[in-house]
Write an enzyme that holds these catalytic residues in place. Sequence first.
Site, PDB file in Angstrom:
ATOM      1  N   PHE A   1     -91.558  64.310  31.776  1.00  0.00           N
ATOM      2  CA  PHE A   1     -92.208  63.335  30.911  1.00  0.00           C
ATOM      3  C   PHE A   1     -91.113  62.528  30.225  1.00  0.00           C
ATOM      4  O   PHE A   1     -90.349  63.059  29.419  1.00  0.00           O
ATOM      5  CB  PHE A   1     -93.099  63.979  29.852  1.00  0.00           C
TER       6      PHE A   1
ATOM      7  N   LYS B   1     -87.136  59.367  18.783  1.00  0.00           N
ATOM      8  CA  LYS B   1     -87.985  60.157  17.894  1.00  0.00           C
ATOM      9  C   LYS B   1     -87.292  60.465  16.563  1.00  0.00           C
ATOM     10  O   LYS B   1     -87.309  59.660  15.654  1.00  0.00           O
ATOM     11  CB  LYS B   1     -88.473  61.417  18.606  1.00  0.00           C
TER      12      LYS B   1
ATOM     13  N   ASP C   1     -82.232  63.350  28.952  1.00  0.00           N
ATOM     14  CA  ASP C   1     -83.276  62.848  28.055  1.00  0.00           C
ATOM     15  C   ASP C   1     -83.449  63.852  26.924  1.00  0.00           C
ATOM     16  O   ASP C   1     -84.156  64.849  27.051  1.00  0.00           O
ATOM     17  CB  ASP C   1     -84.588  62.657  28.817  1.00  0.00           C
TER      18      ASP C   1
END
Length: 694
Positions: A433, A547, A518
């Site tokens: 994801f 984030k 990531d």
Amino acid sequence: MTLTSPGVGVPPLREARPRTYAMTPPVHFTVSYAINPWMDTSVPVDTERALTQWHTLRAAYESLGHTVHLVDPAPGLPDMVYAANGGLSVGDTVVAARFAFPERAAEGDLYAEWFARNGFGTVHRTAAVQEGEGDFLVVGDRILAGTGFRTQRTAHDEVAALTGRAVVTLELVDPRFYHLDTALGVLDDRTVAYYPAAFSERSRRQLDEMFPDAIIATAADAAVLGLNLVSDGRNVVMTDRAPHLEASLRDAGFRPVTVDLSELLKGGGGVKCCTLELRRHDTMSDTLIPHEVEPPASPTPDAEPHVAHNYSPIPVTAATAEGAWITDVDGKRHLDCLGAYSAVNFGHRHPRIVAAALEQIQRVTLTSRAFRSDRLEPFCAALAELCGKEMVLPMNTGAEAVESAIKVARKWGYDVKGVPDGRATIIVAGGNFHGRTTTIISFSDDPEARAGFGPYTPGFVRVPYGDVEAMAAAIDETTVGVLVEPVQGEAGIIVPPADYLPRVRALCTANDVLLIADEIQSGLGRTGRTFAVEHWGVEPDVYLLGKALGGGIVPVSAVVADTDVLGVLHPGQHGSTFGGNPLAAAIGHTVVDMLTEGTWQQRATDLGDHLHSRLREFIGHGVVATRGLGLWAGIDLDPSLGTGKDFCLRLAEHGVLAKDTHGSTLRLAPPLVITVGEIDWAMDRFAETLRDHG
């Protein structure tokens, strides 16, 4: 207040009443000058530790049912944390402070503005110097007023006229006890504790006459500001360093609640100094009516008719949030164990981050990259150093960082590796994801995210996560990068085999391929390391961050690599109007500074060990398996209990917010400010929910 007439030798029963307090976080706390005997500029101050202690104090008040309002701190005012000095609130009257020392003078205006803006009564200013509740303590229907070091005697008359209450003057004679609240603590409407030697002989006689049942503190109690306490009539929040006073309070029927404020003591302040009581009432009694904002009506079943239905949220509508807690529009508090998918690693509205944002908002927030800002280069330099790299490409969202990295890897492949134009490929992992843009979902194997959005972008080869042999077989002369999550988040917090990432690193090095990590969810302290790859001693060629980099306030993301990688981009080839804006840079730089200290990573490690230990207790009792690193956990429920979504709905009814991933799997990613006690509270609610399902 005494509820019953006690028998001989039996302490009276005490009644706690809800209170409303104002507090200012010590974001800028330091000791850079000396205006009282406690302050020593040669003694180092740990601001982060002061913040932690302050948070504990605030949590103690809230756990007792009191309301805490925050006053935003201001740079250059390190003593603003001592909110009690900001004013005196009695009924509908507020008397804002007029400080004795120029170092604190600006605080008076800031507190006056805050009182007026938030509707805590008519705000008045005195002609004489007075320092709020530092020298004015309300006891029943009268006010005890200190003088001798800070507050001028004539201010007592002004306060009496403004409040309509009798003011009793007490003279302080020991410079260590420069404010009344350092030598006397109010316990209820009739009872105080005090240190006689801090007062003149005349004032000692007055206190003895007014309070024959007062608790008398020892010199040792006073020497640690034990009397700088806050009481709700039963619970007495105080320092943990005054055991004699603590025992005396307990013998008198009070319930001591002790906290460590040793770092703030370096500035000459304690519990009461950090706490300003806000009183609003219609009579001269001291019954408090907390000032609350009327919440909006509860949401209807179709709560968001104008919002696209691309999410199916838990039916909790947030109104406010602080630390690890979210309060909904009906006033119910929920423990946030999702942390906005790791975007609020440092908790909701962390004071240090909020202060950085507010300061920058007052300067400049957006210029676009057409011009330079004074915040971008310092932010990028600090982030590059944190990553051990040379260059940063600032962007906004995590998906934007991933898209940018794909472009950079392809450009690097053509310009540096020599892959024929248009043939570059990137290897990705199954179960990945990385976002939801068209290009990213093109290499997803999640049918819910992918189906119906074609045609898909070519140039990607997907191999099973954790399978190094499959990756080795997929690499060829067109491979320019391997894009991988060190720990897969959306897949259910999947931790790879121990040798996986080291072998992937070796494959990339041997084949001149960029390893792109990531770390958008796994990075920045979440797993107990700054970056999750550190658990396996691996250094990627490219970090993708997002984030938590925005501190839970604004979207901030970045691609971080050395110059030989990011240097392939030239003006006009890639850009972002908002990427690297001054506000984002100021917030991101603050986050980097916080991580550089290392305390957040250690906190995630220690608290994560406790969380995983508690979760393992449920295996075989409705839970099939748990896994994760640090404060990040994936939980596989017994499918017979229903879906993960159904379980999360029931968990929310118990006051804990979490989110499912797929099927009967859910994940926990609480803010790193969560405490052991809060984890245990959440796990107890988790157990109740399991029993309900069972």
